[in-house]
Scaffold this active site. Structure first.
Site, PDB file in Angstrom:
ATOM      1  N   LYS A  38       0.846  -1.202   0.000  1.00 33.91           N
ATOM      2  CA  LYS A  38       0.000   0.000   0.000  1.00 33.91           C
ATOM      3  C   LYS A  38       0.885   1.257   0.000  1.00 33.91           C
ATOM      4  CE  LYS A  38      -0.264  -0.230   5.047  1.00 33.91           C
ATOM      5  NZ  LYS A  38      -1.013  -0.828   6.170  1.00 33.91           N
ATOM      6  N   TYR A 264      12.518  32.109   5.094  1.00 34.41           N
ATOM      7  CA  TYR A 264      11.220  32.727   5.363  1.00 34.41           C
ATOM      8  C   TYR A 264      11.044  33.073   6.842  1.00 34.41           C
ATOM      9  CZ  TYR A 264       9.411  31.421   0.749  1.00 34.41           C
ATOM     10  OH  TYR A 264       9.193  31.310  -0.591  1.00 34.41           O
TER      11      TYR A 264
HETATM   12  C1  LIG Z   1      -0.160  -1.810   6.897  1.00 31.75           C
HETATM   13  C2  LIG Z   1      -0.662  -3.106   7.394  1.00 31.75           C
HETATM   14  C3  LIG Z   1       0.206  -4.209   7.561  1.00 31.75           C
HETATM   15  C4  LIG Z   1       1.708  -4.107   7.419  1.00 31.75           C
HETATM   16  O1  LIG Z   1       2.300  -3.727   8.647  1.00 31.75           O
HETATM   17  P1  LIG Z   1       3.889  -3.624   8.803  1.00 31.75           P
HETATM   18  O2  LIG Z   1       4.080  -3.180  10.207  1.00 31.75           O
HETATM   19  O3  LIG Z   1       4.332  -2.606   7.822  1.00 31.75           O
HETATM   20  O4  LIG Z   1       4.441  -4.969   8.510  1.00 31.75           O
HETATM   21  C5  LIG Z   1      -0.353  -5.433   7.877  1.00 31.75           C
HETATM   22  N1  LIG Z   1      -1.691  -5.566   8.059  1.00 31.75           N
HETATM   23  C6  LIG Z   1      -2.538  -4.516   7.952  1.00 31.75           C
HETATM   24  C7  LIG Z   1      -3.995  -4.736   8.192  1.00 31.75           C
HETATM   25  C8  LIG Z   1      -2.059  -3.258   7.636  1.00 31.75           C
HETATM   26  O5  LIG Z   1      -2.908  -2.219   7.541  1.00 31.75           O
END
Ligand SMILES: *Cc1c(COP(=O)(O)O)cnc(C)c1O
Length: 368
Positions: A38, A264
């Site tokens: 993701k 800035y």
């Molecule tokens: C993002 C996510 C993961 C991955 O977690 P990591 O700590 O990056 O391994 C796994 N399961 C769900 C439901 C997630 O949202």
């Protein structure tokens, strides 16, 4: 690696392979590995990274939203893709692209039953998510009867997996809480399977769960951050290799006198003669304003140069008074040694946030 002439994010696919093998070494032979890709594979490039992992024979993928899954399909990903947080408005599209939704409530179940009927599906794979303590998404145990009642009325769906997510798998002060979550998951899934009549895949662990709770691997685990080289633990970090290096270049060097200001709002006032370097990366590239005013740093010729003054949209300025450097020299924001986790910690953030913030306008360069 290469001479750098602009801001780039280098992705080391050999390091990705190393991390993949490390995670696999923690699993028994019949435990499947789902790669979480993701948010552009945590800020890298989901398409290139997913293709590479598909080549390494990962078992399946997860993304958060349907459009992320569509992009993977268009890039040639053929393995199953779990959509962790699909929105009902995109359910037809999910079916069109053979994307498998997480169903986490009676509302989403109703919507998906309608979509599967409308699209004339048979045994379409869905993943039922249970809330075991994170209190974010997921069915409560008390809803099992209602879920099963709805599923029994249709042949359009098949439950491919039952899953849940741990709230504090990296935190060894929360072992009791996590063990509770694991026990709740066992109870809920046992009850569900008894009434369902067949046995879906079970999964609960993210990266830190994989490391800290081998008893909770069930049939599958889900790894994101570990594949990208971070383990939420100093010992594990030593065995993983961060795949992403964010680097840039010195655009210009200035010498400012005592009493003169920089940037800035004149946020920095020199207390003595100061040499500064201006770099082509700013808050629009993912370097939060919080890194300014001495909190964060970059690395030039192996030395830390503090980010001074306010972070601009397209630039930051750093103090190079004590560093031997010139215009055109390479600058590291984070790499395998000066990690994204180290830099994120300077503003009480985490590797996940910094990695996923690296904006799309920064060029990705891949090393195989
Ligand atoms: C993002 C996510 C993961 C991955 O977690 P990591 O700590 O990056 O391994 C796994 N399961 C769900 C439901 C997630 O949202």
């Amino acid at each position: 690696m290469s001479e750098v002439q602009e801001t780039i994010l280098e992705i080391d696919l050999k390091a990705l392979k190393h991390n993949f093998k490390f995670i696999k070494s923690k699993l028994s032979n019949n435990t499947k590995l789902l790669a979480v890709v993701k948010a552009f594979a945590y800020g890298g490039d989901a398409e290139v990274i997913a293709k590479y992992l598909q080549g390494l024979k990962v078992d399946c993928f997860a993304v958060a939203y349907v459009y992320e899954g569509v992009a993977l399909r268009n890039a040639g990903i053929t393995l199953p893709i779990l959509i962790l947080h699909p929105q009902p408005i995109n359910f037809d599209l999910a079916i069109k692209y053979n994307l498998e939704p997480s169903i986490y409530s009676l509302r989403t179940l109703n919507y998906f039953i309608s979509a599967s009927k409308k699209n004339k599906q048979l045994d379409y794979p869905i993943h039922i998510k249970f809330n075991t303590g994170l209190n974010r998404l997921g069915f409560d145990a008390s809803e099992i009867a209602s879920i099963l009642e709805k599923l029994k009325l249709t042949k359009t769906l098949k439950v491919k997996s039952l899953f849940s997510h741990l709230a504090a798998s990296e935190d060894l002060n929360e072992v009791a809480f996590t063990k509770d979550q694991i026990n709740i998951f066992k109870t809920v899934t046992t009850t569900f399977i008894k009434q369902l009549g067949y046995t879906p895949v079970l999964h609960q662990c993210n990266t830190s769960g994989i490391i800290n709770y081998p008893e909770a691997h069930f049939n599958m685990v889900r790894s994101g951050i570990g594949l990208y080289g971070y383990g939420n633990d100093p010992q594990i970090n030593k065995q993983l290799k961060p795949i992403a290096t964010l680097k840039t270049v010195i655009s210009q060097i200035h010498t400012i006198n005592k009493g003169e200001s920089l940037g800035y709002n004149r946020a920095y006032i020199a207390s003595k003669t100061t040499t500064t370097a201006t770099l082509p990366i700013g808050h629009a590239d993912g370097i939060s304003r919080n890194y300014g005013n001495g909190n964060g740093y970059v690395v030039i010729n192996s030395k830390k140069a503090p980010i001074i003054g306010n972070v601009c949209m397209d630039m930051i300025m750093v103090d190079v008074s004590n560093i031997n450097c010139k215009e055109g020299d390479e600058v590291i924001l984070f790499d395998k040694e000066f990690t994204a986790e180290d830099l994120a910690q300077t503003i009480q953030s985490i590797s996940y946030e910094l990695l996923t913030s690296v904006s799309r306008r920064i060029k990705r360069v891949f090393y195989r």
